[in-house]
Scaffold this motif. Structure first.
Motif, PDB file in Angstrom:
ATOM      1  N   ALA A  84       0.829  -1.206   0.000  1.00  0.00           N
ATOM      2  CA  ALA A  84       0.000   0.000   0.000  1.00  0.00           C
ATOM      3  C   ALA A  84       0.864   1.257   0.000  1.00  0.00           C
ATOM      4  O   ALA A  84       0.601   2.216  -0.748  1.00  0.00           O
ATOM      5  CB  ALA A  84      -0.923  -0.002   1.219  1.00  0.00           C
ATOM      6  N   VAL A  85       1.888   1.266   0.829  1.00  0.00           N
ATOM      7  CA  VAL A  85       2.788   2.418   0.890  1.00  0.00           C
ATOM      8  C   VAL A  85       3.536   2.571  -0.429  1.00  0.00           C
ATOM      9  O   VAL A  85       3.650   3.675  -0.982  1.00  0.00           O
ATOM     10  CB  VAL A  85       3.767   2.273   2.066  1.00  0.00           C
ATOM     11  CG1 VAL A  85       4.821   3.376   2.034  1.00  0.00           C
ATOM     12  CG2 VAL A  85       3.009   2.302   3.398  1.00  0.00           C
ATOM     13  N   ALA A  86       4.042   1.456  -0.967  1.00  0.00           N
ATOM     14  CA  ALA A  86       4.805   1.503  -2.226  1.00  0.00           C
ATOM     15  C   ALA A  86       3.939   1.976  -3.394  1.00  0.00           C
ATOM     16  O   ALA A  86       4.417   2.680  -4.291  1.00  0.00           O
ATOM     17  CB  ALA A  86       5.389   0.125  -2.511  1.00  0.00           C
ATOM     18  N   LYS A  87       2.664   1.581  -3.363  1.00  0.00           N
ATOM     19  CA  LYS A  87       1.747   1.912  -4.465  1.00  0.00           C
ATOM     20  C   LYS A  87       1.660   3.415  -4.705  1.00  0.00           C
ATOM     21  O   LYS A  87       1.576   3.877  -5.862  1.00  0.00           O
ATOM     22  CB  LYS A  87       0.366   1.336  -4.140  1.00  0.00           C
ATOM     23  CG  LYS A  87      -0.731   1.677  -5.124  1.00  0.00           C
ATOM     24  CD  LYS A  87      -2.047   1.066  -4.648  1.00  0.00           C
ATOM     25  CE  LYS A  87      -3.203   1.452  -5.555  1.00  0.00           C
ATOM     26  NZ  LYS A  87      -4.489   0.886  -5.075  1.00  0.00           N
ATOM     27  N   TYR A  88       1.682   4.190  -3.628  1.00  0.00           N
ATOM     28  CA  TYR A  88       1.486   5.634  -3.761  1.00  0.00           C
ATOM     29  C   TYR A  88       2.762   6.443  -3.524  1.00  0.00           C
ATOM     30  O   TYR A  88       2.723   7.671  -3.491  1.00  0.00           O
ATOM     31  CB  TYR A  88       0.401   6.092  -2.779  1.00  0.00           C
ATOM     32  CG  TYR A  88      -0.977   5.660  -3.197  1.00  0.00           C
ATOM     33  CD1 TYR A  88      -1.612   6.253  -4.278  1.00  0.00           C
ATOM     34  CD2 TYR A  88      -1.646   4.645  -2.507  1.00  0.00           C
ATOM     35  CE1 TYR A  88      -2.875   5.847  -4.672  1.00  0.00           C
ATOM     36  CE2 TYR A  88      -2.913   4.233  -2.897  1.00  0.00           C
ATOM     37  CZ  TYR A  88      -3.527   4.850  -3.983  1.00  0.00           C
ATOM     38  OH  TYR A  88      -4.779   4.462  -4.378  1.00  0.00           O
ATOM     39  N   LYS A  89       3.869   5.756  -3.380  1.00  0.00           N
ATOM     40  CA  LYS A  89       5.118   6.425  -3.005  1.00  0.00           C
ATOM     41  C   LYS A  89       5.525   7.517  -3.983  1.00  0.00           C
ATOM     42  O   LYS A  89       6.008   8.587  -3.587  1.00  0.00           O
ATOM     43  CB  LYS A  89       6.239   5.390  -2.871  1.00  0.00           C
ATOM     44  CG  LYS A  89       7.552   5.973  -2.383  1.00  0.00           C
ATOM     45  CD  LYS A  89       8.608   4.891  -2.196  1.00  0.00           C
ATOM     46  CE  LYS A  89       9.906   5.482  -1.672  1.00  0.00           C
ATOM     47  NZ  LYS A  89      10.937   4.414  -1.476  1.00  0.00           N
ATOM     48  N   ASP A  90       5.349   7.278  -5.273  1.00  0.00           N
ATOM     49  CA  ASP A  90       5.831   8.217  -6.288  1.00  0.00           C
ATOM     50  C   ASP A  90       4.766   9.200  -6.771  1.00  0.00           C
ATOM     51  O   ASP A  90       5.011   9.977  -7.696  1.00  0.00           O
ATOM     52  CB  ASP A  90       6.394   7.445  -7.483  1.00  0.00           C
ATOM     53  CG  ASP A  90       7.623   6.625  -7.103  1.00  0.00           C
ATOM     54  OD1 ASP A  90       8.376   7.074  -6.217  1.00  0.00           O
ATOM     55  OD2 ASP A  90       7.806   5.531  -7.673  1.00  0.00           O
TER      56      ASP A  90
END
Length: 284
Positions: A84-90
Protein backbone atom coordinates in the motif's frame (compact mmCIF):
# COMPACT_ATOMS: atom_id res chain seq x y z
CA UNK A 1 -31.40 3.47 7.96
CA UNK A 2 -29.57 1.09 10.28
CA UNK A 3 -27.47 2.50 13.12
CA UNK A 4 -24.31 0.96 11.63
CA UNK A 5 -25.01 2.48 8.21
CA UNK A 6 -25.49 5.98 9.61
CA UNK A 7 -22.54 5.57 11.94
CA UNK A 8 -20.23 4.48 9.12
CA UNK A 9 -21.32 7.38 6.93
CA UNK A 10 -20.70 9.72 9.87
CA UNK A 11 -17.16 8.37 10.17
CA UNK A 12 -16.52 9.14 6.53
CA UNK A 13 -18.23 12.54 6.52
CA UNK A 14 -17.00 13.77 9.91
CA UNK A 15 -14.04 11.81 11.29
CA UNK A 16 -12.20 11.01 8.07
CA UNK A 17 -13.25 14.29 6.42
CA UNK A 18 -11.29 16.24 9.04
CA UNK A 19 -8.48 13.73 9.59
CA UNK A 20 -5.82 15.50 7.51
CA UNK A 21 -6.75 18.96 8.79
CA UNK A 22 -6.60 17.82 12.40
CA UNK A 23 -3.23 16.18 11.91
CA UNK A 24 -1.88 19.38 10.35
CA UNK A 25 -2.68 21.39 13.47
CA UNK A 26 0.34 19.83 15.20
CA UNK A 27 3.82 21.32 14.84
CA UNK A 28 5.91 19.33 12.35
CA UNK A 29 8.03 17.62 15.02
CA UNK A 30 4.97 16.53 17.00
CA UNK A 31 3.24 15.19 13.90
CA UNK A 32 6.37 13.29 12.89
CA UNK A 33 6.63 11.74 16.34
CA UNK A 34 3.01 10.57 16.23
CA UNK A 35 3.32 9.07 12.76
CA UNK A 36 6.53 7.25 13.65
CA UNK A 37 4.81 5.83 16.73
CA UNK A 38 2.32 4.32 14.26
CA UNK A 39 5.21 2.70 12.40
CA UNK A 40 5.28 4.97 9.35
CA UNK A 41 8.03 7.22 8.01
CA UNK A 42 5.62 9.99 7.02
CA UNK A 43 1.95 10.92 7.30
CA UNK A 44 1.11 10.21 3.67
CA UNK A 45 2.43 6.64 4.05
CA UNK A 46 -0.11 6.04 6.81
CA UNK A 47 -2.81 7.62 4.65
CA UNK A 48 -1.78 5.31 1.80
CA UNK A 49 -2.29 2.36 4.14
CA UNK A 50 -5.75 3.62 5.17
CA UNK A 51 -6.75 4.46 1.60
CA UNK A 52 -5.66 1.10 0.19
CA UNK A 53 -7.77 -0.76 2.74
CA UNK A 54 -10.77 1.35 1.66
CA UNK A 55 -10.01 0.45 -1.95
CA UNK A 56 -9.74 -3.21 -1.02
CA UNK A 57 -12.91 -3.26 1.05
CA UNK A 58 -15.39 -1.40 -1.14
CA UNK A 59 -15.57 -3.82 -4.12
CA UNK A 60 -16.12 -6.66 -1.64
CA UNK A 61 -18.77 -4.78 0.32
CA UNK A 62 -20.65 -3.73 -2.82
CA UNK A 63 -20.48 -7.24 -4.30
CA UNK A 64 -21.99 -8.70 -1.14
CA UNK A 65 -24.73 -6.05 -1.19
CA UNK A 66 -25.53 -6.96 -4.81
CA UNK A 67 -25.51 -10.70 -4.13
CA UNK A 68 -22.37 -11.39 -6.17
CA UNK A 69 -19.78 -13.98 -5.17
CA UNK A 70 -16.48 -12.60 -3.88
CA UNK A 71 -13.15 -14.22 -3.24
CA UNK A 72 -12.37 -14.79 0.43
CA UNK A 73 -8.73 -13.82 0.74
CA UNK A 74 -6.20 -14.67 3.39
CA UNK A 75 -4.13 -11.56 3.87
CA UNK A 76 -0.47 -11.28 4.73
CA UNK A 77 -1.03 -7.98 6.50
CA UNK A 78 2.60 -6.91 6.60
CA UNK A 79 2.98 -7.53 2.86
CA UNK A 80 -0.35 -5.84 2.04
CA UNK A 81 0.55 -2.77 4.10
CA UNK A 82 4.01 -2.51 2.54
CA UNK A 83 2.48 -2.73 -0.92
CA UNK A 84 0.00 0.00 0.00
CA UNK A 85 2.79 2.42 0.89
CA UNK A 86 4.80 1.50 -2.23
CA UNK A 87 1.75 1.91 -4.47
CA UNK A 88 1.49 5.63 -3.76
CA UNK A 89 5.12 6.42 -3.00
CA UNK A 90 5.83 8.22 -6.29
CA UNK A 91 2.56 10.10 -6.57
CA UNK A 92 2.65 13.88 -6.60
CA UNK A 93 1.65 15.04 -3.11
CA UNK A 94 -1.26 17.24 -4.21
CA UNK A 95 -2.53 14.49 -6.49
CA UNK A 96 -2.33 11.93 -3.68
CA UNK A 97 -4.25 14.06 -1.16
CA UNK A 98 -6.88 14.86 -3.80
CA UNK A 99 -7.25 11.14 -4.52
CA UNK A 100 -7.67 10.39 -0.81
CA UNK A 101 -10.42 13.00 -0.58
CA UNK A 102 -12.16 11.83 -3.77
CA UNK A 103 -12.13 8.25 -2.53
CA UNK A 104 -13.58 9.34 0.81
CA UNK A 105 -16.45 11.20 -0.87
CA UNK A 106 -17.18 8.37 -3.32
CA UNK A 107 -17.10 5.75 -0.57
CA UNK A 108 -19.58 7.71 1.55
CA UNK A 109 -21.90 8.06 -1.44
CA UNK A 110 -21.66 4.36 -2.36
CA UNK A 111 -22.39 3.28 1.20
CA UNK A 112 -25.30 5.68 1.48
CA UNK A 113 -26.81 4.18 -1.69
CA UNK A 114 -26.30 0.59 -0.54
CA UNK A 115 -29.48 -1.29 0.36
CA UNK A 116 -30.24 -1.43 4.06
CA UNK A 117 -30.52 -5.23 4.13
CA UNK A 118 -26.83 -5.55 3.24
CA UNK A 119 -25.90 -3.92 6.55
CA UNK A 120 -27.15 -7.00 8.38
CA UNK A 121 -24.62 -9.21 6.56
CA UNK A 122 -21.85 -10.35 8.90
CA UNK A 123 -19.07 -9.84 6.34
CA UNK A 124 -20.26 -6.34 5.48
CA UNK A 125 -20.38 -5.42 9.15
CA UNK A 126 -16.92 -6.84 9.71
CA UNK A 127 -15.40 -4.94 6.80
CA UNK A 128 -16.97 -1.57 7.58
CA UNK A 129 -16.12 -1.83 11.26
CA UNK A 130 -12.53 -2.76 10.46
CA UNK A 131 -11.63 -0.24 7.78
CA UNK A 132 -13.81 2.76 8.62
CA UNK A 133 -14.50 2.64 12.37
CA UNK A 134 -11.80 0.63 14.15
CA UNK A 135 -9.14 2.00 11.81
CA UNK A 136 -9.90 5.53 13.05
CA UNK A 137 -9.16 4.46 16.61
CA UNK A 138 -6.13 2.43 15.60
CA UNK A 139 -4.56 5.31 13.66
CA UNK A 140 -5.49 8.09 16.05
CA UNK A 141 -2.97 10.89 15.53
CA UNK A 142 -5.20 13.88 16.32
CA UNK A 143 -8.24 13.27 18.50
CA UNK A 144 -11.64 14.65 17.52
CA UNK A 145 -14.76 15.31 19.53
CA UNK A 146 -16.59 12.98 17.15
CA UNK A 147 -14.35 9.96 17.76
CA UNK A 148 -14.33 10.49 21.53
CA UNK A 149 -18.11 10.77 21.72
CA UNK A 150 -18.65 7.86 19.33
CA UNK A 151 -16.46 5.57 21.44
CA UNK A 152 -18.44 6.46 24.56
CA UNK A 153 -21.81 6.19 22.81
CA UNK A 154 -21.29 3.06 20.73
CA UNK A 155 -18.43 1.09 22.25
CA UNK A 156 -18.37 1.70 25.99
CA UNK A 157 -22.18 1.60 26.09
CA UNK A 158 -22.00 -2.07 25.04
CA UNK A 159 -19.05 -2.94 27.25
CA UNK A 160 -20.93 -4.77 30.00
CA UNK A 161 -23.08 -6.70 27.53
CA UNK A 162 -20.01 -7.67 25.51
CA UNK A 163 -18.49 -9.21 28.62
CA UNK A 164 -21.71 -10.90 29.71
CA UNK A 165 -22.12 -12.45 26.26
CA UNK A 166 -18.87 -14.39 26.64
CA UNK A 167 -19.00 -17.97 27.84
CA UNK A 168 -17.34 -18.73 31.18
CA UNK A 169 -14.08 -19.89 29.62
CA UNK A 170 -13.77 -16.72 27.54
CA UNK A 171 -14.67 -14.56 30.54
CA UNK A 172 -11.85 -16.11 32.53
CA UNK A 173 -9.46 -15.73 29.59
CA UNK A 174 -10.40 -12.06 29.24
CA UNK A 175 -9.98 -11.29 32.95
CA UNK A 176 -6.65 -13.10 33.11
CA UNK A 177 -5.34 -11.10 30.18
CA UNK A 178 -6.43 -7.86 31.86
CA UNK A 179 -4.64 -8.85 35.05
CA UNK A 180 -7.75 -8.70 37.26
CA UNK A 181 -9.67 -11.33 39.18
CA UNK A 182 -13.23 -10.18 38.49
CA UNK A 183 -15.22 -8.00 36.12
CA UNK A 184 -16.01 -5.87 39.16
CA UNK A 185 -12.27 -5.12 39.40
CA UNK A 186 -12.16 -4.32 35.69
CA UNK A 187 -14.94 -1.77 36.09
CA UNK A 188 -13.20 -0.25 39.11
CA UNK A 189 -10.09 0.19 37.00
CA UNK A 190 -11.97 1.86 34.11
CA UNK A 191 -14.04 4.13 36.36
CA UNK A 192 -10.99 5.20 38.35
CA UNK A 193 -9.08 6.28 35.27
CA UNK A 194 -12.16 8.05 33.89
CA UNK A 195 -12.46 9.97 37.17
CA UNK A 196 -8.80 10.94 37.06
CA UNK A 197 -8.99 12.01 33.43
CA UNK A 198 -12.13 14.05 34.08
CA UNK A 199 -10.45 15.75 37.04
CA UNK A 200 -7.40 16.71 34.99
CA UNK A 201 -9.28 17.84 31.87
CA UNK A 202 -11.64 19.96 33.97
CA UNK A 203 -8.70 21.35 35.94
CA UNK A 204 -6.80 22.42 32.82
CA UNK A 205 -9.89 24.07 31.34
CA UNK A 206 -10.51 25.97 34.57
CA UNK A 207 -6.87 27.01 35.04
CA UNK A 208 -4.20 26.77 32.31
CA UNK A 209 -1.58 26.59 35.09
CA UNK A 210 -3.23 23.48 36.57
CA UNK A 211 -0.65 20.83 37.44
CA UNK A 212 -0.87 17.12 38.22
CA UNK A 213 1.54 14.31 38.85
CA UNK A 214 1.77 11.14 36.80
CA UNK A 215 0.81 8.00 38.68
CA UNK A 216 2.78 4.86 39.22
CA UNK A 217 0.38 2.92 36.99
CA UNK A 218 0.58 -0.43 38.79
CA UNK A 219 0.18 1.16 42.21
CA UNK A 220 -2.74 3.31 41.05
CA UNK A 221 -4.50 0.32 39.49
CA UNK A 222 -4.09 -1.69 42.70
CA UNK A 223 -5.41 1.23 44.71
CA UNK A 224 -8.51 1.52 42.52
CA UNK A 225 -9.34 -2.16 42.89
CA UNK A 226 -8.78 -2.15 46.65
CA UNK A 227 -10.83 1.02 47.15
CA UNK A 228 -13.85 -0.45 45.35
CA UNK A 229 -13.59 -4.05 46.58
CA UNK A 230 -16.60 -3.93 48.90
CA UNK A 231 -18.94 -1.96 46.64
CA UNK A 232 -21.86 -4.18 45.53
CA UNK A 233 -21.80 -5.28 41.90
CA UNK A 234 -25.09 -3.52 41.11
CA UNK A 235 -23.73 -0.24 42.43
CA UNK A 236 -20.53 -0.73 40.43
CA UNK A 237 -22.54 -1.19 37.25
CA UNK A 238 -24.58 1.93 38.06
CA UNK A 239 -21.39 3.92 38.67
CA UNK A 240 -19.94 2.76 35.38
CA UNK A 241 -22.99 3.95 33.44
CA UNK A 242 -23.19 7.21 35.36
CA UNK A 243 -19.51 7.99 34.73
CA UNK A 244 -19.84 7.07 31.04
CA UNK A 245 -22.72 9.50 30.59
CA UNK A 246 -20.92 12.18 32.62
CA UNK A 247 -17.79 11.84 30.51
CA UNK A 248 -19.90 12.00 27.36
CA UNK A 249 -21.45 15.26 28.57
CA UNK A 250 -18.00 16.66 29.27
CA UNK A 251 -16.77 15.69 25.79
CA UNK A 252 -19.79 17.30 24.13
CA UNK A 253 -19.53 20.51 26.18
CA UNK A 254 -15.82 21.35 26.21
CA UNK A 255 -14.65 23.95 23.67
CA UNK A 256 -13.18 22.79 20.40
CA UNK A 257 -9.81 24.26 21.35
CA UNK A 258 -9.54 21.62 24.08
CA UNK A 259 -8.90 18.93 21.47
CA UNK A 260 -5.85 20.85 20.25
CA UNK A 261 -4.43 21.03 23.79
CA UNK A 262 -1.82 18.28 23.98
CA UNK A 263 -2.50 17.32 27.61
CA UNK A 264 -6.28 17.30 27.32
CA UNK A 265 -6.10 15.40 24.05
CA UNK A 266 -3.68 12.87 25.52
CA UNK A 267 -5.90 12.14 28.51
CA UNK A 268 -9.08 11.76 26.46
CA UNK A 269 -7.33 9.68 23.79
CA UNK A 270 -5.92 7.33 26.42
CA UNK A 271 -8.90 7.23 28.80
CA UNK A 272 -11.68 6.89 26.25
CA UNK A 273 -10.31 5.57 22.96
CA UNK A 274 -7.11 3.70 23.75
CA UNK A 275 -8.49 2.20 26.96
CA UNK A 276 -11.46 0.73 25.12
CA UNK A 277 -9.39 -1.24 22.63
CA UNK A 278 -6.94 -2.22 25.35
CA UNK A 279 -9.71 -3.74 27.47
CA UNK A 280 -12.30 -4.78 24.87
CA UNK A 281 -14.06 -8.10 25.72
CA UNK A 282 -15.55 -8.22 22.21
CA UNK A 283 -12.11 -9.30 20.99
CA UNK A 284 -12.48 -12.65 22.78
Amino acid sequence: MSNLKQRTINFLEIEWATYVKRFNRWPADEGEKRVKAQGYAQFRDMLAHILTWWEEAMPIILAIAEGRETERKKYDFDAFNAEAVAKYKDWDEAEFFAHFENMRVKTAADLRAMNDAAWENRRVRSWVNGVFIHHAREHLVALSRFLTADTLENEWSAYVDNFNNLDDEKKNEFLAKQGVETFHDMLAHVIGWWDEGTRIVSGILADPAFEWQDHDTDAFNAELIAKNKNIPDAEMLAQFESRRLGLLRLVNEIPERAFAHKDIEAWLAADVVGHYDEHNPANF
